[in-house]
Design a protein around this motif. Structure first.
Motif, PDB file in Angstrom:
ATOM      1  N   LYS A 119      -0.169   4.020  57.445  1.00  0.00           N
ATOM      2  CA  LYS A 119      -1.317   3.397  56.780  1.00  0.00           C
ATOM      3  C   LYS A 119      -1.960   4.402  55.833  1.00  0.00           C
ATOM      4  CE  LYS A 119      -4.382   4.473  60.717  1.00  0.00           C
ATOM      5  NZ  LYS A 119      -5.261   3.908  61.773  1.00  0.00           N
ATOM      6  N   GLU A 120      -2.384   3.917  54.694  1.00  0.00           N
ATOM      7  CA  GLU A 120      -3.020   4.756  53.681  1.00  0.00           C
ATOM      8  C   GLU A 120      -4.476   5.010  54.078  1.00  0.00           C
ATOM      9  OE1 GLU A 120      -3.588   4.610  48.794  1.00  0.00           O
ATOM     10  OE2 GLU A 120      -2.721   2.911  49.873  1.00  0.00           O
ATOM     11  N   VAL A 121      -4.876   6.298  54.099  1.00  0.00           N
ATOM     12  CA  VAL A 121      -6.236   6.611  54.563  1.00  0.00           C
ATOM     13  C   VAL A 121      -7.073   7.357  53.522  1.00  0.00           C
ATOM     14  CG1 VAL A 121      -5.647   6.555  57.014  1.00  0.00           C
ATOM     15  CG2 VAL A 121      -5.384   8.702  55.727  1.00  0.00           C
ATOM     16  N   GLU A 122      -6.442   8.061  52.592  1.00  0.00           N
ATOM     17  CA  GLU A 122      -7.184   8.792  51.566  1.00  0.00           C
ATOM     18  C   GLU A 122      -6.436   8.694  50.235  1.00  0.00           C
ATOM     19  OE1 GLU A 122     -10.077  10.296  51.986  1.00  0.00           O
ATOM     20  OE2 GLU A 122     -10.208  10.255  54.188  1.00  0.00           O
ATOM     21  N   THR A 123      -7.156   8.370  49.165  1.00  0.00           N
ATOM     22  CA  THR A 123      -6.569   8.386  47.828  1.00  0.00           C
ATOM     23  C   THR A 123      -7.011   9.660  47.120  1.00  0.00           C
ATOM     24  OG1 THR A 123      -6.549   5.974  47.655  1.00  0.00           O
ATOM     25  CG2 THR A 123      -6.437   7.218  45.599  1.00  0.00           C
ATOM     26  N   ILE A 153     -11.762  12.278  56.832  1.00  0.00           N
ATOM     27  CA  ILE A 153     -10.920  13.372  56.368  1.00  0.00           C
ATOM     28  C   ILE A 153     -10.854  14.531  57.369  1.00  0.00           C
ATOM     29  CG2 ILE A 153     -12.814  14.491  55.128  1.00  0.00           C
ATOM     30  CD1 ILE A 153      -9.179  14.252  53.883  1.00  0.00           C
ATOM     31  N   LYS A 154     -11.878  14.684  58.194  1.00  0.00           N
ATOM     32  CA  LYS A 154     -11.898  15.781  59.170  1.00  0.00           C
ATOM     33  C   LYS A 154     -10.788  15.639  60.212  1.00  0.00           C
ATOM     34  CE  LYS A 154     -16.835  16.775  58.687  1.00  0.00           C
ATOM     35  NZ  LYS A 154     -18.155  16.820  59.358  1.00  0.00           N
ATOM     36  N   ASP A 155     -10.269  14.426  60.375  1.00  0.00           N
ATOM     37  CA  ASP A 155      -9.175  14.212  61.329  1.00  0.00           C
ATOM     38  C   ASP A 155      -7.883  14.895  60.887  1.00  0.00           C
ATOM     39  OD1 ASP A 155     -10.759  12.738  63.028  1.00  0.00           O
ATOM     40  OD2 ASP A 155     -10.249  10.821  62.108  1.00  0.00           O
ATOM     41  N   LEU A 156      -7.830  15.332  59.623  1.00  0.00           N
ATOM     42  CA  LEU A 156      -6.638  16.032  59.129  1.00  0.00           C
ATOM     43  C   LEU A 156      -6.711  17.534  59.372  1.00  0.00           C
ATOM     44  CD1 LEU A 156      -6.152  14.210  55.698  1.00  0.00           C
ATOM     45  CD2 LEU A 156      -4.884  13.826  57.817  1.00  0.00           C
ATOM     46  N   ASP A 157      -7.864  18.035  59.810  1.00  0.00           N
ATOM     47  CA  ASP A 157      -8.031  19.470  60.045  1.00  0.00           C
ATOM     48  C   ASP A 157      -7.054  19.944  61.127  1.00  0.00           C
ATOM     49  OD1 ASP A 157      -9.272  21.764  59.217  1.00  0.00           O
ATOM     50  OD2 ASP A 157     -10.890  21.643  60.676  1.00  0.00           O
ATOM     51  N   GLY A 158      -6.243  20.957  60.771  1.00  0.00           N
ATOM     52  CA  GLY A 158      -5.281  21.509  61.708  1.00  0.00           C
ATOM     53  C   GLY A 158      -3.990  20.729  61.821  1.00  0.00           C
ATOM     54  N   LYS A 159      -3.872  19.634  61.085  1.00  0.00           N
ATOM     55  CA  LYS A 159      -2.663  18.797  61.146  1.00  0.00           C
ATOM     56  C   LYS A 159      -1.585  19.326  60.207  1.00  0.00           C
ATOM     57  CE  LYS A 159      -4.175  15.476  63.936  1.00  0.00           C
ATOM     58  NZ  LYS A 159      -5.530  15.974  64.245  1.00  0.00           N
ATOM     59  N   GLU A 160      -0.366  18.842  60.406  1.00  0.00           N
ATOM     60  CA  GLU A 160       0.756  19.135  59.511  1.00  0.00           C
ATOM     61  C   GLU A 160       0.946  17.941  58.594  1.00  0.00           C
ATOM     62  OE1 GLU A 160       3.573  19.758  62.654  1.00  0.00           O
ATOM     63  OE2 GLU A 160       3.621  21.917  62.252  1.00  0.00           O
ATOM     64  N   ALA A 206       1.027  13.572  59.205  1.00  0.00           N
ATOM     65  CA  ALA A 206       0.571  12.802  58.050  1.00  0.00           C
ATOM     66  C   ALA A 206       1.474  13.111  56.865  1.00  0.00           C
ATOM     67  CB  ALA A 206      -0.883  13.140  57.712  1.00  0.00           C
ATOM     68  N   ILE A 207       1.378  12.297  55.823  1.00  0.00           N
ATOM     69  CA  ILE A 207       2.128  12.544  54.597  1.00  0.00           C
ATOM     70  C   ILE A 207       1.190  12.402  53.396  1.00  0.00           C
ATOM     71  CG2 ILE A 207       4.255  11.626  55.615  1.00  0.00           C
ATOM     72  CD1 ILE A 207       3.880   9.231  53.574  1.00  0.00           C
ATOM     73  N   CYS A 208       1.605  12.967  52.276  1.00  0.00           N
ATOM     74  CA  CYS A 208       0.919  12.778  50.997  1.00  0.00           C
ATOM     75  C   CYS A 208       1.996  12.438  49.981  1.00  0.00           C
ATOM     76  CB  CYS A 208       0.165  14.043  50.600  1.00  0.00           C
ATOM     77  SG  CYS A 208      -0.555  13.961  48.948  1.00  0.00           S
ATOM     78  N   ASP A 209       1.895  11.245  49.383  1.00  0.00           N
ATOM     79  CA  ASP A 209       2.961  10.801  48.490  1.00  0.00           C
ATOM     80  C   ASP A 209       2.440   9.748  47.518  1.00  0.00           C
ATOM     81  OD1 ASP A 209       5.525  10.948  47.516  1.00  0.00           O
ATOM     82  OD2 ASP A 209       6.392   9.566  48.979  1.00  0.00           O
ATOM     83  N   ILE A 210       3.307   9.362  46.589  1.00  0.00           N
ATOM     84  CA  ILE A 210       2.990   8.285  45.644  1.00  0.00           C
ATOM     85  C   ILE A 210       2.962   6.961  46.391  1.00  0.00           C
ATOM     86  CG2 ILE A 210       3.940   6.917  43.753  1.00  0.00           C
ATOM     87  CD1 ILE A 210       4.921   9.389  42.468  1.00  0.00           C
ATOM     88  N   ILE A 236      -2.857  10.011  50.932  1.00  0.00           N
ATOM     89  CA  ILE A 236      -2.499  10.511  52.255  1.00  0.00           C
ATOM     90  C   ILE A 236      -2.364   9.318  53.187  1.00  0.00           C
ATOM     91  CG2 ILE A 236      -3.280  11.873  54.239  1.00  0.00           C
ATOM     92  CD1 ILE A 236      -4.712  13.708  52.252  1.00  0.00           C
ATOM     93  N   ALA A 237      -1.305   9.318  53.988  1.00  0.00           N
ATOM     94  CA  ALA A 237      -1.074   8.251  54.956  1.00  0.00           C
ATOM     95  C   ALA A 237      -0.785   8.855  56.323  1.00  0.00           C
ATOM     96  CB  ALA A 237       0.085   7.361  54.516  1.00  0.00           C
ATOM     97  N   VAL A 238      -1.137   8.117  57.349  1.00  0.00           N
ATOM     98  CA  VAL A 238      -0.928   8.559  58.732  1.00  0.00           C
ATOM     99  C   VAL A 238      -0.278   7.415  59.508  1.00  0.00           C
ATOM    100  CG1 VAL A 238      -2.911  10.107  58.647  1.00  0.00           C
ATOM    101  CG2 VAL A 238      -3.201   7.767  59.513  1.00  0.00           C
ATOM    102  N   PRO A 239       0.288   7.690  60.687  1.00  0.00           N
ATOM    103  CA  PRO A 239       0.846   6.602  61.505  1.00  0.00           C
ATOM    104  C   PRO A 239      -0.220   5.557  61.838  1.00  0.00           C
ATOM    105  CG  PRO A 239       1.597   8.731  62.310  1.00  0.00           C
ATOM    106  CD  PRO A 239       0.554   9.018  61.271  1.00  0.00           C
TER     107      PRO A 239
END
Length: 285
Positions: free
Chosen positions: A171-175, A107-114, A154-158, A96-99
């Motif tokens: 920036k990559e935040v979660e693997t 990980i809680k920062d992703l709650d409610g996000k797209e 956010a995105i989730c990708d390879i 998972i990556a975010v701006p």
């Protein structure tokens, strides 16, 4: 005679390395440019060049018997398909990556996000495990652009090197998972095809062992031979041969790539000299 049908990516990061490992196994492939399938001339094998995302369905339906695909795809679309063996190339991760401008803490920062992704099943399982509720947007290709056009936060990708994320100010935040190429089989193999698969798997294992090992030859003074042998991991036992100088012996062994430099340093400290390193073409155990 039965013929194994194996699917590989028609194009992309797995294509060339998949062909290479088959060729390293002594399988000659008569592949004309633009063909959708090709026969091997030295093994009962037929290669199908397919779209990556379609391969799990072809395996499940028994259209092909085997496939070389990314473990990430197997987890996303083919969890019911048996993995024969991991192949050690095309390593990547699903992350998972975010701006870069986002103040991401956990990980809680992703709650409610797209979150935009090409891996909705993998992402959904991960979020459920973490008790995170997010809106998942399915995108096929160019996922990295989604935050820049306001489609997601956010995105989730390879991710391989991370350069694509960097170029898109992410920036990559979660693997979520680590992935590599795997050999996967159809659940519908008959006895004859299973026997052919066992032969192919044996060849692949021999190639992979060789790629990850080095053949080491060294000279050792006989009074230090016991100490030097204790350092060597060996396969079963190192080969010891006398030299013209009766006070010295030649030692031959195999060292795994992961241990290589540490063991070489120990061997030098223990008194080994004239250490020669050779690559191994095949390694049959």
């Amino acid at each position: 005679m039965n013929t194994l049908k194996i699917a590989i990516q028609k194009s992309g990061r797995l294509h060339d390395e998949s062909l290479k490992i088959l060729q390293d196994c002594g399988i000659s492939i008569n592949n004309g440019k633009g063909q959708l399938k090709a026969k091997a001339s030295s093994f009962p094998l037929e290669i199908f060049y397919l779209r990556n995302g379609d391969i799990p369905k072809y395996l499940r339906d028994g259209v092909v018997d085997l496939a070389i695909i990314g473990e990430n795809l197997c987890i996303e679309k083919g969890e019911d398909l048996p993995i024969v063996q991991k192949l050690g190339f095309s390593k990547c991760r699903v992350s998972i990556a975010v701006p870069k401008t986002m103040d991401y803490q956990n990980i809680k920062d992703l709650d409610g996000k797209e979150i935009a992704t090409s891996y909705p099943n993998t992402l959904k399982r991960f979020l459920n495990q973490k008790n995170i509720k997010a809106d998942i947007h399915l995108i096929n290709g160019s996922v990295e652009i989604a935050p820049n056009i306001g489609l997601s936060q956010a995105i989730c990708d390879i991710v391989s090197s991370g350069s694509t994320l960097f170029k898109n100010n992410l920036k990559e935040v979660e693997t979520i998972l680590e992935s590599e190429a795997v050999l996967v089989s159809s659940p519908q193999l008959n006895k004859e095809k299973q026997s052919l698969l066992d032969q192919l798997s044996f060849r692949i294992s021999s190639v992979l062992r060789a790629e990850n090992s080095k053949y080491v030859l060294l000279n050792a003074p006989n009074d230090k031979l016991d100490d030097i042998i204790k350092i060597l991991p060996g396969m079963k036992s190192p080969t010891i041969m006398p030299l013209a100088d009766k006070n010295w012996s030649s030692v031959h062994t195999v060292i795994h790539q992961d241990q290589f430099w540490e063991i070489i340093d120990e061997l030098k400290t223990a008194g080994a000299e004239s250490i020669l390193i050779n690559s191994i073409d095949k390694m049959i155990l």
